[in-house]
Structure formats: structure tokens, C-alpha cells
Design an enzyme around this catalytic site. Sequence first.
Site, short mmCIF file in Angstrom:
data_model
loop_
_atom_site.label_atom_id
_atom_site.label_comp_id
_atom_site.label_asym_id
_atom_site.label_seq_id
_atom_site.Cartn_x
_atom_site.Cartn_y
_atom_site.Cartn_z
N TYR A 92 0.84 -1.19 0.00
CA TYR A 92 0.00 0.00 0.00
C TYR A 92 0.88 1.24 0.00
O TYR A 92 2.05 1.19 0.33
CB TYR A 92 -0.98 0.01 1.18
CG TYR A 92 -0.39 0.46 2.51
CD1 TYR A 92 -0.34 1.80 2.86
CD2 TYR A 92 0.10 -0.47 3.42
CE1 TYR A 92 0.19 2.21 4.07
CE2 TYR A 92 0.62 -0.08 4.64
CZ TYR A 92 0.67 1.27 4.96
OH TYR A 92 1.19 1.68 6.16
N CYS A 93 0.26 2.36 -0.40
CA CYS A 93 0.93 3.66 -0.37
C CYS A 93 -0.09 4.67 0.14
O CYS A 93 -1.00 4.32 0.88
CB CYS A 93 1.47 4.03 -1.75
SG CYS A 93 0.19 4.22 -3.01
N ARG A 94 0.02 5.90 -0.27
CA ARG A 94 -0.91 6.93 0.21
C ARG A 94 -2.27 6.79 -0.48
O ARG A 94 -3.30 6.74 0.17
CB ARG A 94 -0.34 8.33 -0.02
CG ARG A 94 -1.23 9.44 0.52
CD ARG A 94 -0.66 10.83 0.30
NE ARG A 94 -0.32 11.11 -1.08
CZ ARG A 94 -1.21 11.47 -2.03
NH1 ARG A 94 -2.46 11.61 -1.73
NH2 ARG A 94 -0.80 11.69 -3.26
#
Length: 134
Positions: A92-94
Site C-alpha cells: 500500500y501507499c498513500r
Amino acid sequence: MKRLLFVVIAIVALNYGCKEEKQPISSNTIELISPQEMQEISQMEDVQLIDVRTPKEYKEGYIEGFQNIDFFSDTFSQEIEKLDKSKPVIVYCRSGRRSSDCAKQLKEEGFVKIYDLEGGITKWEFEGYEIRVN
């Protein structure tokens, strides 16, 4: 007679042209998952949990249990090489852009199963799931 032959040929051509070709099942796949699905999958044994945001973003808030490997880091490829390709990975990221790019890279590297959190930590937090802060 020519008209009938033309109709038959046209029907045969359309029938073969519209058939969906079956693609072989890939041994490595990417699956976009919801925060709820991630909550469940992250509890599985042997799943590797990766946050691909920058260290600064990670310090501002992260999902517990996830290792931070900065996608923009010069050492990203070396860090990914330390992971077990035979075990599933959640990234995941932002917002989902970097994790999507990361998932594609993991697929190219031969990882067997990649899960990508749809909407990133932003959606995770919006849906009421907990984040940790350093």
C-alpha cells in the site's frame, strides 16, 4: 448461390472472430483489495506486508505490522530482493498509485501473489481502520 455462400462465410468468420481466447492462468497475479479484505488477508500466515511510501510519510501514520520500503529509494530493488517471492505480498501507499507501480514490478520479479490496497492508506483511514503514529 453466391449470396448464400457469402452469408455462410460471414457467419463462420464472425463466430470465430468473436470467440474469447482463453488466456493461460498466470502463476503471479495482482489483486486490488478493499480495506476490509486487506484486514482479513493481512492476518494470514506467511503474508509479507509492505508500505511503499517515504519514511517521512510512514512516520506520519502507518498500518501496524507493515514494513516500510520506500518505492522512490535507490535501494528499493535490493530491499524487494530480500522478500520471499513464493509468499503473498500486500502493498500500500498513500492513494494507490505507487503501490500499483510496485505491484507491477513485483509481478515482473516473479512474486506469486500480490495484493494492492485500493485507495491506499487514505481509503483505509477514511473507512475507519486504525493507523499508528510514531
